[in-house]
Design an enzyme around this catalytic site. Structure first.
Site, PDB file in Angstrom:
ATOM      1  N   HIS A   1      -3.557   6.890   2.127  1.00 11.80           N
ATOM      2  CA  HIS A   1      -3.925   5.556   1.664  1.00 11.80           C
ATOM      3  C   HIS A   1      -5.301   5.222   2.240  1.00 11.80           C
ATOM      4  CE1 HIS A   1      -4.262   1.405   0.943  1.00 11.80           C
ATOM      5  NE2 HIS A   1      -4.037   1.039   2.198  1.00 11.80           N
TER       6      HIS A   1
ATOM      7  N   ASN B   1     -10.398  -0.763  -0.285  1.00 12.10           N
ATOM      8  CA  ASN B   1      -8.946  -0.605  -0.162  1.00 12.10           C
ATOM      9  C   ASN B   1      -8.295  -1.139  -1.442  1.00 12.10           C
ATOM     10  OD1 ASN B   1      -6.226  -0.902   0.397  1.00 12.10           O
ATOM     11  ND2 ASN B   1      -6.539  -1.676   2.473  1.00 12.10           N
TER      12      ASN B   1
ATOM     13  N   CYS C   1       0.805  -1.226   0.000  1.00 17.58           N
ATOM     14  CA  CYS C   1       0.000   0.000   0.000  1.00 17.58           C
ATOM     15  C   CYS C   1       0.839   1.277   0.000  1.00 17.58           C
ATOM     16  CB  CYS C   1      -0.965   0.003   1.181  1.00 17.58           C
ATOM     17  SG  CYS C   1      -1.968  -1.478   1.251  1.00 17.58           S
TER      18      CYS C   1
END
Ligand code: ACO
Length: 348
Positions: free
Chosen positions: A275, A305, A137
């Site tokens: 993020h 996500n 990520c």
């Protein structure tokens, strides 16, 4: 000298998987997912399990037609190529002008060639050097920092930076603890040398803690490994509580360090483009920085996500909808498996 973002683009798979759809697949509820994560729906690429059909892997041992590498619908490579075309159009540049392509992903279709080379071919960026970066990520943020180093050194003049994932391929669709969290998509930015030091990336921090890699992992999935590990760990595995604690402690700390380097405080920042892991993490970070949630735009409710793709997807949404104005101060911050984390302070 520094670098600035002069164009953004993104691409999402067509199919939307809602929390209600997930209720039919695992023992979960829209209420549980919404309350714990803020996620309502996510986009899922064609060919994934959740899409309703599996994808046949190419079998050729003698070589693969180039069209097969580039043409597969809704892959990391094809979504990235579309995001790049849009970022180049936004920047008013052509593919032939691109010097460097960095593609951040942890879910490529191919071990080789890398996805960045597939994108190079698909968009016709024949003068570019292209390679992938995997920092989960944090991948897009680390790729941006890598491009900064290359461009400031004079090695390249510009770069396409991509964050792209088809996580639906590596998610265990029977594990309700993880399958509700993730989505697929790609975002890209075009960056180039900035004429003045006050526009573009002003400050950066980054860190890794490999000693905590076991809290979020996925094994490489070749047949041999699958045999050895009897199918254990070949999907995304996560200790959610540990990831949550890591994120809410480490992210505010690395953001404050990046700001302190240039004598700024969290209150000086217009927008924090974090993020998009889940809304509860974003809210906890906002609280720790003593900044109101109105400075934390999010799209995790609509895309879930998307790991490396999360920051450039949100940046493109903000840019195209006119929600980022020239001169605004932004913080971009990524965090995830590795463990890895980092932040950039940017004047738009
Ligand atoms: N639906 C219904 N119940 C569920 C689900 C689900 N989808 N998933 C887990 N549960 C159950 C558990 O089985 C458990 O039941 P039990 O009490 O009977 O054992 C109960 O809900 C509580 O489970 P917890 O895991 O303790 O739930 P928690 O409140 O910690 O929330 C969550 C889980 C949302 C994952 C949280 O830990 C979190 O936000 N972690 C951060 C992780 C994250 O966002 N990772 C993304 C990838 S990493 C990254 O991008 C940085």
């Amino acid at each position: 000298m520094t670098i600035k973002i002069s164009g953004t683009g993104s691409a999402l798979p067509e199919k939307i998987l809602t929390n209600k759809d997930l209720e039919q697949m695992v023992e979960t509820s829209d209420a549980w997912i919404s309350e714990r994560t803020g996620i309502k729906e996510r986009h899922i690429a064609k060919g994934s399990f959740a899409y309703g059909r599996s994808h046949e892997a190419p079998q050729s041992r003698r070589g693969l037609p180039q069209a097969e590498l580039e043409g597969r619908e809704e892959s990391v490579a094809s979504l990235s190529a579309e995001a790049c075309r849009r970022a180049l159009a936004d920047a008013g540049r052509t593919a032939e002008e691109v010097d460097l392509i960095l593609l951040a992903t942890c879910s490529p279709e191919m071990l080789l060639p890398c996805s960045a080379c597939q994108v190079q071919s698909a968009i016709g960026a024949k003068n570019a050097v292209a390679f992938d970066i995997n920092a989960a990520c944090s991948g897009f943020l680390f790729a941006l920092q890598t491009a900064h180093a290359y461009i400031v050194s004079g090695m390249y003049r510009n770069a396409l930076i991509i964050g792209a994932e088809v996580l639906s391929k590596i998610v265990d669709w029977e594990d309700r603890g993880t399958c509700v969290l993730f989505g697929d998509g790609a975002g890209a930015v075009f960056v180039e040398a900035s004429e003045d030091d006050h526009t573009g990336i002003l400050s950066m921090t980054a860190g890794s803690d490999g000693s905590r890699g076991g809290v979020l992992y996925c094994r490489e999935r070749s047949v041999d490994y699958a045999d050895i590990f009897e199918d254990q760990g070949i999907h995304i595995c996560m200790n959610g509580g540990e990831v949550y604690k890591f994120a809410v402690r480490q992210v505010p700390d690395c953001i404050e360090k990046a700001l302190a380097k240039i004598d700024l405080a969290p209150g000086d920042i217009d927008q924090f483009v974090l993020h998009q892991a889940n809304l509860r993490i974003i809210e906890a970070i906002a609280k720790r920085l003593h900044v109101g949630m109105e400075h934390f735009p999010y799209n995790v409710d609509r895309v879930g996500n998307t790991s490396s793709a999360a920051i450039p997807l949100l940046l493109d949404e903000l840019n195209k909808s006119g929600r980022i104005q020239k001169g605004q101060l932004l913080v971009l911050s990524g965090f995830g498996a590795g463990l890895t984390y980092g932040a950039c302070v940017v004047r738009w």
